[in-house]
Design a protein around this motif. Structure first.
Motif, PDB file in Angstrom:
ATOM      1  N   GLY A   1       0.821  -1.204   0.000  1.00 21.97           N
ATOM      2  CA  GLY A   1       0.000   0.000   0.000  1.00 21.97           C
ATOM      3  C   GLY A   1       0.854   1.254   0.000  1.00 21.97           C
ATOM      4  O   GLY A   1       2.065   1.206   0.245  1.00 21.97           O
ATOM      5  N   THR A   2       0.225   2.387  -0.253  1.00 27.66           N
ATOM      6  CA  THR A   2       0.985   3.648  -0.356  1.00 27.66           C
ATOM      7  C   THR A   2       1.583   4.055   0.979  1.00 27.66           C
ATOM      8  O   THR A   2       2.611   4.738   1.015  1.00 27.66           O
ATOM      9  CB  THR A   2       0.094   4.784  -0.883  1.00 27.66           C
ATOM     10  N   ALA A   3       0.972   3.656   2.100  1.00 24.31           N
ATOM     11  CA  ALA A   3       1.541   3.995   3.404  1.00 24.31           C
ATOM     12  C   ALA A   3       2.901   3.327   3.583  1.00 24.31           C
ATOM     13  O   ALA A   3       3.877   3.970   3.981  1.00 24.31           O
ATOM     14  CB  ALA A   3       0.596   3.596   4.529  1.00 24.31           C
ATOM     15  N   ALA A   4       2.966   2.036   3.266  1.00 27.92           N
ATOM     16  CA  ALA A   4       4.233   1.308   3.382  1.00 27.92           C
ATOM     17  C   ALA A   4       5.258   1.831   2.379  1.00 27.92           C
ATOM     18  O   ALA A   4       6.445   1.988   2.704  1.00 27.92           O
ATOM     19  CB  ALA A   4       4.001  -0.183   3.167  1.00 27.92           C
ATOM     20  N   GLU A   5       4.819   2.117   1.161  1.00 27.05           N
ATOM     21  CA  GLU A   5       5.729   2.636   0.135  1.00 27.05           C
ATOM     22  C   GLU A   5       6.301   3.985   0.556  1.00 27.05           C
ATOM     23  O   GLU A   5       7.502   4.252   0.382  1.00 27.05           O
ATOM     24  CB  GLU A   5       4.983   2.773  -1.191  1.00 27.05           C
ATOM     25  N   THR A   6       5.445   4.837   1.111  1.00 23.77           N
ATOM     26  CA  THR A   6       5.902   6.154   1.552  1.00 23.77           C
ATOM     27  C   THR A   6       6.851   6.027   2.733  1.00 23.77           C
ATOM     28  O   THR A   6       7.877   6.716   2.799  1.00 23.77           O
ATOM     29  CB  THR A   6       4.698   7.034   1.946  1.00 23.77           C
ATOM     30  N   LEU A   7       6.510   5.145   3.669  1.00 26.39           N
ATOM     31  CA  LEU A   7       7.385   4.926   4.825  1.00 26.39           C
ATOM     32  C   LEU A   7       8.774   4.489   4.389  1.00 26.39           C
ATOM     33  O   LEU A   7       9.786   4.955   4.932  1.00 26.39           O
ATOM     34  CB  LEU A   7       6.759   3.867   5.738  1.00 26.39           C
ATOM     35  N   ASN A   8       8.848   3.630   3.423  1.00 30.69           N
ATOM     36  CA  ASN A   8      10.148   3.122   2.972  1.00 30.69           C
ATOM     37  C   ASN A   8      10.982   4.189   2.271  1.00 30.69           C
ATOM     38  O   ASN A   8      12.188   3.992   2.072  1.00 30.69           O
ATOM     39  CB  ASN A   8       9.948   1.914   2.052  1.00 30.69           C
ATOM     40  N   ARG A   9      10.344   5.297   1.903  1.00 29.28           N
ATOM     41  CA  ARG A   9      11.097   6.401   1.296  1.00 29.28           C
ATOM     42  C   ARG A   9      11.627   7.382   2.334  1.00 29.28           C
ATOM     43  O   ARG A   9      12.486   8.216   2.013  1.00 29.28           O
ATOM     44  CB  ARG A   9      10.218   7.155   0.290  1.00 29.28           C
TER      45      ARG A   9
ATOM     46  N   ARG B   1      -5.423   1.669  14.492  1.00 27.61           N
ATOM     47  CA  ARG B   1      -3.971   1.762  14.423  1.00 27.61           C
ATOM     48  C   ARG B   1      -3.438   1.921  12.998  1.00 27.61           C
ATOM     49  O   ARG B   1      -2.463   2.643  12.766  1.00 27.61           O
ATOM     50  CB  ARG B   1      -3.336   0.544  15.097  1.00 27.61           C
ATOM     51  N   CYS B   2      -4.058   1.248  12.050  1.00 26.80           N
ATOM     52  CA  CYS B   2      -3.599   1.363  10.665  1.00 26.80           C
ATOM     53  C   CYS B   2      -3.750   2.800  10.165  1.00 26.80           C
ATOM     54  O   CYS B   2      -2.833   3.357   9.560  1.00 26.80           O
ATOM     55  CB  CYS B   2      -4.381   0.401   9.769  1.00 26.80           C
ATOM     56  N   ASP B   3      -4.919   3.396  10.418  1.00 21.64           N
ATOM     57  CA  ASP B   3      -5.146   4.780   9.992  1.00 21.64           C
ATOM     58  C   ASP B   3      -4.228   5.742  10.731  1.00 21.64           C
ATOM     59  O   ASP B   3      -3.741   6.721  10.157  1.00 21.64           O
ATOM     60  CB  ASP B   3      -6.606   5.173  10.236  1.00 21.64           C
ATOM     61  N   TYR B   4      -4.005   5.463  12.008  1.00 20.81           N
ATOM     62  CA  TYR B   4      -3.137   6.322  12.820  1.00 20.81           C
ATOM     63  C   TYR B   4      -1.713   6.334  12.280  1.00 20.81           C
ATOM     64  O   TYR B   4      -1.123   7.397  12.051  1.00 20.81           O
ATOM     65  CB  TYR B   4      -3.165   5.817  14.265  1.00 20.81           C
ATOM     66  N   VAL B   5      -1.167   5.147  12.061  1.00 18.98           N
ATOM     67  CA  VAL B   5       0.198   5.037  11.545  1.00 18.98           C
ATOM     68  C   VAL B   5       0.295   5.636  10.137  1.00 18.98           C
ATOM     69  O   VAL B   5       1.260   6.325   9.810  1.00 18.98           O
ATOM     70  CB  VAL B   5       0.648   3.557  11.557  1.00 18.98           C
ATOM     71  N   ALA B   6      -0.719   5.387   9.318  1.00 21.88           N
ATOM     72  CA  ALA B   6      -0.710   5.927   7.952  1.00 21.88           C
ATOM     73  C   ALA B   6      -0.697   7.459   7.967  1.00 21.88           C
ATOM     74  O   ALA B   6      -0.026   8.099   7.150  1.00 21.88           O
ATOM     75  CB  ALA B   6      -1.911   5.416   7.174  1.00 21.88           C
ATOM     76  N   ARG B   7      -1.426   8.054   8.911  1.00 23.56           N
ATOM     77  CA  ARG B   7      -1.433   9.524   8.996  1.00 23.56           C
ATOM     78  C   ARG B   7      -0.081  10.041   9.473  1.00 23.56           C
ATOM     79  O   ARG B   7       0.420  11.054   8.977  1.00 23.56           O
ATOM     80  CB  ARG B   7      -2.554  10.016   9.918  1.00 23.56           C
ATOM     81  N   GLN B   8       0.517   9.364  10.428  1.00 21.83           N
ATOM     82  CA  GLN B   8       1.855   9.771  10.865  1.00 21.83           C
ATOM     83  C   GLN B   8       2.832   9.747   9.687  1.00 21.83           C
ATOM     84  O   GLN B   8       3.644  10.669   9.513  1.00 21.83           O
ATOM     85  CB  GLN B   8       2.369   8.843  11.971  1.00 21.83           C
ATOM     86  N   ILE B   9       2.739   8.703   8.895  1.00 16.63           N
ATOM     87  CA  ILE B   9       3.620   8.591   7.728  1.00 16.63           C
ATOM     88  C   ILE B   9       3.349   9.725   6.745  1.00 16.63           C
ATOM     89  O   ILE B   9       4.279  10.322   6.197  1.00 16.63           O
ATOM     90  CB  ILE B   9       3.423   7.220   7.047  1.00 16.63           C
ATOM     91  N   GLY B  10       2.066  10.024   6.523  1.00 16.47           N
ATOM     92  CA  GLY B  10       1.709  11.109   5.617  1.00 16.47           C
ATOM     93  C   GLY B  10       2.255  12.444   6.075  1.00 16.47           C
ATOM     94  O   GLY B  10       2.772  13.240   5.272  1.00 16.47           O
ATOM     95  N   VAL B  11       2.175  12.698   7.382  1.00 17.70           N
ATOM     96  CA  VAL B  11       2.693  13.956   7.934  1.00 17.70           C
ATOM     97  C   VAL B  11       4.208  14.010   7.793  1.00 17.70           C
ATOM     98  O   VAL B  11       4.779  15.035   7.384  1.00 17.70           O
ATOM     99  CB  VAL B  11       2.285  14.104   9.418  1.00 17.70           C
ATOM    100  N   LYS B  12       4.871  12.926   8.114  1.00 14.50           N
ATOM    101  CA  LYS B  12       6.339  12.910   8.032  1.00 14.50           C
ATOM    102  C   LYS B  12       6.805  13.069   6.583  1.00 14.50           C
ATOM    103  O   LYS B  12       7.825  13.724   6.313  1.00 14.50           O
ATOM    104  CB  LYS B  12       6.891  11.627   8.653  1.00 14.50           C
TER     105      LYS B  12
END
Length: 253
Positions: free
Chosen positions: A64-72, A211-222
């Motif tokens: 998913g885009t959350a994991a892809e973004t996190l890995n960047r 938790r999934c939405d929470y972590v995804a939002r943190q990733i989006g902000v970062k």
């Protein structure tokens, strides 16, 4: 008589044999169940104790885009909070929409239902919050002793942001971050206090469904602010995302 005694002895022996076989079957069954339970427990615990085991077992794989973004995101395992000052983020000092209220009331109005305003149009007097962190319903009422029941959380905490790169920003960018509604949520007050400045490595909502939405939002902000993550933070985020395949980063509306 001897034949009768022999028959009785045979019957007793047969019953004893059947009893022994039943005991053996029961013991084998218990051993199998114990092995399964131990395997499940080890499968759950080991990935959380040893990151290499987690990697082998796929505990930290996600899509998913959350994991892809996190890995960047850049990993920095030497964060420093030296010089941190919460006031440098200017929280509640702006009114970007020009409605005469600061960002707290704007977030309350966005995140609650059945909102009633005070005589001034944008000041929230009462409302109902379906709290994402605890999955409880909070009936908010503005007041000196009641307002703290609902607090506004910086999803990426200000101190965490400071350690992740905000210490190098100018005042304008810090103020933008401190009042960015993309990074703000109305939540249960005690849960917000419990979280403090913790990253995902040390705190997650008790409401596991969020938790999934929470972590995804943190990733989006970062990602939006080009902030870093620590290895432990990234690992914790991937562990959460592993349980929600295809998780997307929320839109910044």
């Amino acid at each position: 008589m001897d034949l009768l005694n022999d028959a009785v002895s045979y019957a007793h022996g047969f019953r004893n044999a059947r009893t022994k076989q039943a005991k053996i079957k029961n013991l084998v069954g218990l051993l199998i169940i114990a092995a399964i339970v131990i395997g499940v427990i080890l499968g759950w615990i080991l990935p959380r104790i040893n990151s290499s085991v987690g990697s082998v077992t796929g505990q930290y794989t996600a899509t998913g885009t959350a994991a892809e973004t996190l890995n960047r995101l850049t990993v920095d395992d030497h964060p420093s909070k030296a010089g941190y000052d919460r006031d440098s983020f200017g929280y509640r000092t702006t009114d970007d929409d020009g409605n005469g209220c600061d960002v707290r009331d704007d977030v309350l109005a966005r995140d609650m239902t059945d909102v009633i305003y005070k005589s001034r149009g944008c000041i929230v007097k009462t409302g109902i919050l379906e709290d994402p962190y605890t999955a409880t319903t909070i009936h908010f009422q503005r007041g000196q002793k009641t307002s703290a029941a609902v607090q506004i959380d910086h999803v990426v905490a200000l101190e965490n942001a400071w350690q992740s790169g905000a210490s190098k920003w100018d005042q304008t960018k810090r103020t933008q971050f401190g009042n960015d509604m993309y990074n703000l949520l109305a939540v249960d007050g005690p849960a917000n206090q419990e979280k403090g400045s913790s990253s995902a490595a040390y705190w997650l909502p008790t409401n596991s469904a969020y938790r999934c939405d929470y972590v995804a939002r943190q990733i989006g902000v970062k990602d939006k602010y080009d902030l870093t993550v620590t290895s432990a933070e990234k690992q914790a985020m991937l562990s959460v995302l592993h349980g929600c395949p295809g998780q997307e980063v929320p839109n910044d509306d």
